[in-house]
Design a protein around this motif. Sequence first.
Motif, PDB file in Angstrom:
ATOM      1  N   VAL A 122       0.750  -1.268  -0.085  1.00 20.79           N
ATOM      2  CA  VAL A 122      -0.050  -0.079  -0.135  1.00 20.79           C
ATOM      3  C   VAL A 122       0.786   1.279   0.082  1.00 20.79           C
ATOM      4  CG1 VAL A 122      -1.372   1.359   1.508  1.00 20.79           C
ATOM      5  CG2 VAL A 122      -1.858  -1.025   1.156  1.00 20.79           C
ATOM      6  N   SER A 123       1.997   1.265   0.810  1.00 23.98           N
ATOM      7  CA  SER A 123       2.800   2.318   0.877  1.00 23.98           C
ATOM      8  C   SER A 123       3.448   2.826  -0.409  1.00 23.98           C
ATOM      9  CB  SER A 123       4.009   2.163   1.983  1.00 23.98           C
ATOM     10  OG  SER A 123       3.204   2.041   3.088  1.00 23.98           O
ATOM     11  N   LEU A 124       3.918   1.715  -1.072  1.00 27.54           N
ATOM     12  CA  LEU A 124       4.887   1.912  -2.461  1.00 27.54           C
ATOM     13  C   LEU A 124       3.795   2.309  -3.625  1.00 27.54           C
ATOM     14  CD1 LEU A 124       6.909  -1.110  -2.493  1.00 27.54           C
ATOM     15  CD2 LEU A 124       7.717   1.052  -1.926  1.00 27.54           C
ATOM     16  N   ASP A 125       2.633   1.652  -3.554  1.00 21.12           N
ATOM     17  CA  ASP A 125       1.638   1.970  -4.679  1.00 21.12           C
ATOM     18  C   ASP A 125       1.065   3.302  -4.358  1.00 21.12           C
ATOM     19  OD1 ASP A 125       2.152  -0.354  -5.799  1.00 21.12           O
ATOM     20  OD2 ASP A 125       0.232  -1.334  -4.999  1.00 21.12           O
ATOM     21  N   SER A 126       0.735   3.834  -3.156  1.00 23.27           N
ATOM     22  CA  SER A 126       0.362   4.938  -2.831  1.00 23.27           C
ATOM     23  C   SER A 126       1.188   6.106  -3.345  1.00 23.27           C
ATOM     24  CB  SER A 126       0.145   5.168  -1.548  1.00 23.27           C
ATOM     25  OG  SER A 126      -0.966   4.369  -1.068  1.00 23.27           O
ATOM     26  N   GLN A 127       2.484   5.981  -3.137  1.00 26.11           N
ATOM     27  CA  GLN A 127       3.426   6.835  -3.888  1.00 26.11           C
ATOM     28  C   GLN A 127       3.296   7.328  -5.017  1.00 26.11           C
ATOM     29  OE1 GLN A 127       7.583   5.900  -2.371  1.00 26.11           O
ATOM     30  NE2 GLN A 127       6.953   5.593  -0.222  1.00 26.11           N
ATOM     31  N   ASP A 128       3.111   6.219  -5.821  1.00 24.74           N
ATOM     32  CA  ASP A 128       2.957   6.418  -7.276  1.00 24.74           C
ATOM     33  C   ASP A 128       1.835   6.991  -7.575  1.00 24.74           C
ATOM     34  OD1 ASP A 128       5.352   4.970  -7.707  1.00 24.74           O
ATOM     35  OD2 ASP A 128       4.663   3.095  -8.125  1.00 24.74           O
ATOM     36  N   GLN A 129       0.702   6.615  -7.056  1.00 25.70           N
ATOM     37  CA  GLN A 129      -0.491   7.206  -7.148  1.00 25.70           C
ATOM     38  C   GLN A 129      -0.649   8.742  -7.146  1.00 25.70           C
ATOM     39  OE1 GLN A 129      -3.753   5.184  -5.462  1.00 25.70           O
ATOM     40  NE2 GLN A 129      -5.243   7.191  -5.610  1.00 25.70           N
ATOM     41  N   ASN A 130      -0.011   9.093  -5.795  1.00 32.40           N
ATOM     42  CA  ASN A 130      -0.194  10.467  -5.469  1.00 32.40           C
ATOM     43  C   ASN A 130       0.674  11.412  -6.372  1.00 32.40           C
ATOM     44  OD1 ASN A 130      -1.849   9.922  -3.315  1.00 32.40           O
ATOM     45  ND2 ASN A 130       0.034   9.699  -1.904  1.00 32.40           N
ATOM     46  N   THR A 138      -5.933  12.632  -1.657  1.00 31.26           N
ATOM     47  CA  THR A 138      -4.288  12.454  -1.447  1.00 31.26           C
ATOM     48  C   THR A 138      -4.261  11.084  -0.489  1.00 31.26           C
ATOM     49  OG1 THR A 138      -3.467  14.501  -1.491  1.00 31.26           O
ATOM     50  CG2 THR A 138      -2.041  13.069  -0.392  1.00 31.26           C
ATOM     51  N   LEU A 139      -3.598  10.045  -0.825  1.00 36.75           N
ATOM     52  CA  LEU A 139      -3.217   8.833   0.172  1.00 36.75           C
ATOM     53  C   LEU A 139      -2.099   9.109   0.902  1.00 36.75           C
ATOM     54  CD1 LEU A 139      -4.745   6.085  -2.168  1.00 36.75           C
ATOM     55  CD2 LEU A 139      -6.203   7.323  -0.538  1.00 36.75           C
ATOM     56  N   ASP A 140      -2.091   8.983   1.914  1.00 44.73           N
ATOM     57  CA  ASP A 140      -0.899   9.052   2.955  1.00 44.73           C
ATOM     58  C   ASP A 140      -0.475   7.810   3.352  1.00 44.73           C
ATOM     59  OD1 ASP A 140       0.996   9.444   4.973  1.00 44.73           O
ATOM     60  OD2 ASP A 140       0.109  11.686   5.555  1.00 44.73           O
ATOM     61  N   ARG A 147      -6.873  12.267   2.401  1.00 43.58           N
ATOM     62  CA  ARG A 147      -6.979  13.756   2.676  1.00 43.58           C
ATOM     63  C   ARG A 147      -7.947  13.966   1.332  1.00 43.58           C
ATOM     64  NH1 ARG A 147      -1.670  13.554   4.781  1.00 43.58           N
ATOM     65  NH2 ARG A 147      -0.914  14.128   2.774  1.00 43.58           N
ATOM     66  N   TYR A 148      -8.808  14.952   1.681  1.00 46.14           N
ATOM     67  CA  TYR A 148      -9.613  15.429   0.495  1.00 46.14           C
ATOM     68  C   TYR A 148     -10.211  16.756   1.159  1.00 46.14           C
ATOM     69  CZ  TYR A 148     -13.258  16.011  -2.719  1.00 46.14           C
ATOM     70  OH  TYR A 148     -14.053  16.649  -3.689  1.00 46.14           O
ATOM     71  N   GLN A 149      -9.958  17.793   0.420  1.00 42.93           N
ATOM     72  CA  GLN A 149     -10.757  19.148   0.467  1.00 42.93           C
ATOM     73  C   GLN A 149     -10.187  19.579   2.066  1.00 42.93           C
ATOM     74  OE1 GLN A 149     -14.658  18.969  -0.008  1.00 42.93           O
ATOM     75  NE2 GLN A 149     -14.366  19.302  -2.314  1.00 42.93           N
ATOM     76  N   GLU A 150      -8.849  19.378   2.422  1.00 45.84           N
ATOM     77  CA  GLU A 150      -8.204  19.859   3.720  1.00 45.84           C
ATOM     78  C   GLU A 150      -8.664  19.032   4.860  1.00 45.84           C
ATOM     79  OE1 GLU A 150      -8.525  24.216   3.984  1.00 45.84           O
ATOM     80  OE2 GLU A 150      -7.423  24.544   2.254  1.00 45.84           O
ATOM     81  N   GLN A 151      -9.586  18.065   4.553  1.00 45.06           N
ATOM     82  CA  GLN A 151      -9.830  17.052   5.474  1.00 45.06           C
ATOM     83  C   GLN A 151      -9.159  15.742   5.598  1.00 45.06           C
ATOM     84  OE1 GLN A 151     -12.066  17.909   8.247  1.00 45.06           O
ATOM     85  NE2 GLN A 151     -12.431  19.941   7.333  1.00 45.06           N
ATOM     86  N   GLU A 159      -9.063  -1.150   4.435  1.00 49.38           N
ATOM     87  CA  GLU A 159      -9.800  -0.190   3.854  1.00 49.38           C
ATOM     88  C   GLU A 159      -8.953   0.768   2.922  1.00 49.38           C
ATOM     89  OE1 GLU A 159     -12.853   0.465   7.848  1.00 49.38           O
ATOM     90  OE2 GLU A 159     -11.232   1.940   7.547  1.00 49.38           O
ATOM     91  N   PHE A 160      -7.689   1.201   3.486  1.00 45.42           N
ATOM     92  CA  PHE A 160      -6.935   1.838   2.576  1.00 45.42           C
ATOM     93  C   PHE A 160      -6.641   1.398   1.222  1.00 45.42           C
ATOM     94  CE2 PHE A 160      -3.013   4.096   1.399  1.00 45.42           C
ATOM     95  CZ  PHE A 160      -3.008   5.078   1.974  1.00 45.42           C
ATOM     96  N   ALA A 161      -6.286  -0.172   1.273  1.00 51.75           N
ATOM     97  CA  ALA A 161      -5.972  -0.764  -0.098  1.00 51.75           C
ATOM     98  C   ALA A 161      -7.268  -0.880  -0.820  1.00 51.75           C
ATOM     99  CB  ALA A 161      -5.359  -2.230   0.597  1.00 51.75           C
ATOM    100  N   LEU A 162      -8.559  -0.998  -0.229  1.00 48.62           N
ATOM    101  CA  LEU A 162      -9.512  -1.061  -0.992  1.00 48.62           C
ATOM    102  C   LEU A 162      -9.769   0.179  -1.801  1.00 48.62           C
ATOM    103  CD1 LEU A 162     -12.134  -2.906   1.255  1.00 48.62           C
ATOM    104  CD2 LEU A 162     -11.244  -3.754  -1.000  1.00 48.62           C
ATOM    105  N   LEU A 163      -9.578   1.424  -1.149  1.00 50.75           N
ATOM    106  CA  LEU A 163      -9.829   2.829  -1.486  1.00 50.75           C
ATOM    107  C   LEU A 163      -8.832   2.778  -2.445  1.00 50.75           C
ATOM    108  CD1 LEU A 163     -11.245   5.355  -1.664  1.00 50.75           C
ATOM    109  CD2 LEU A 163      -9.828   6.329   0.223  1.00 50.75           C
TER     110      LEU A 163
END
Length: 233
Positions: A122-130, A138-140, A147-151, A159-163
């Motif tokens: 999840v960490s490696l793939d999220s870096q590429d996606q962002n 944004t997936l941290d 993160r979305y619209q400053e929230q 859940e993170f991996a699904l999203l």
Amino acid sequence: MARVLIIEDEPKIASLLSDYLGHAGYDPVIAETGGAGLEALQQHGADVVLLDLMLPDMDGLEVCKKIRAAGNTPVIMVTAKVEEVDRLVGLELGADDYICKPFSPREVVARVKALLRRMASVSLDSQDQNKDNPSGITLDEDRIEVRYQEQSITLTVVEFALLKTLAERPGHIRSRQQLIDRIYNDNRVVSDRTVDSHIKKLRRKLADAFPGVEFIHSIYGAGYRFELTDKEA
């Protein structure tokens, strides 16, 4: 060395798990009650929690709920209750996986390894996606947050991996089996209802944090699709 917190009141089982995890290169810590486990997690932290459902001082589901309220430490439920409803309740409260007693200690070690690999993936793939994210989300990977619209909100690993999987191709439908194959890559048997349970919890979190915006759409008979839409439109 990843730390595994074992919350288990049966000394023989706890000792067996600790021995196998130690030989596999992990740092096992044993807590015999839910309260002791929560205290150990708060004071020393953990990379994964192995949580028995039946504890002497409080229900394991209540412990799971408290762990989830405090952060996003991955939780594997260990239970002798094999009924589907108990499994789904555990997942609804934020557990990332479950193992049914009686179990093989080697299976437990394999599940811990798979969960940690999933976190790393999840960490490696999220870096590429962002790097290029037209959706504005944004997936941290460090905090397992979206993160979305400053929230921002914290998710579980699953859940993170699904999203992430759904957001990789906005507008495209992912079947339940495709999601299972991406999230659980160790060839275990996972039911569609388990995926639906995780999606339900994820959608609820997103709706509470970002009211008025729908992220995940159910496509009857097909699966799920990621697409940002205004609920009031």
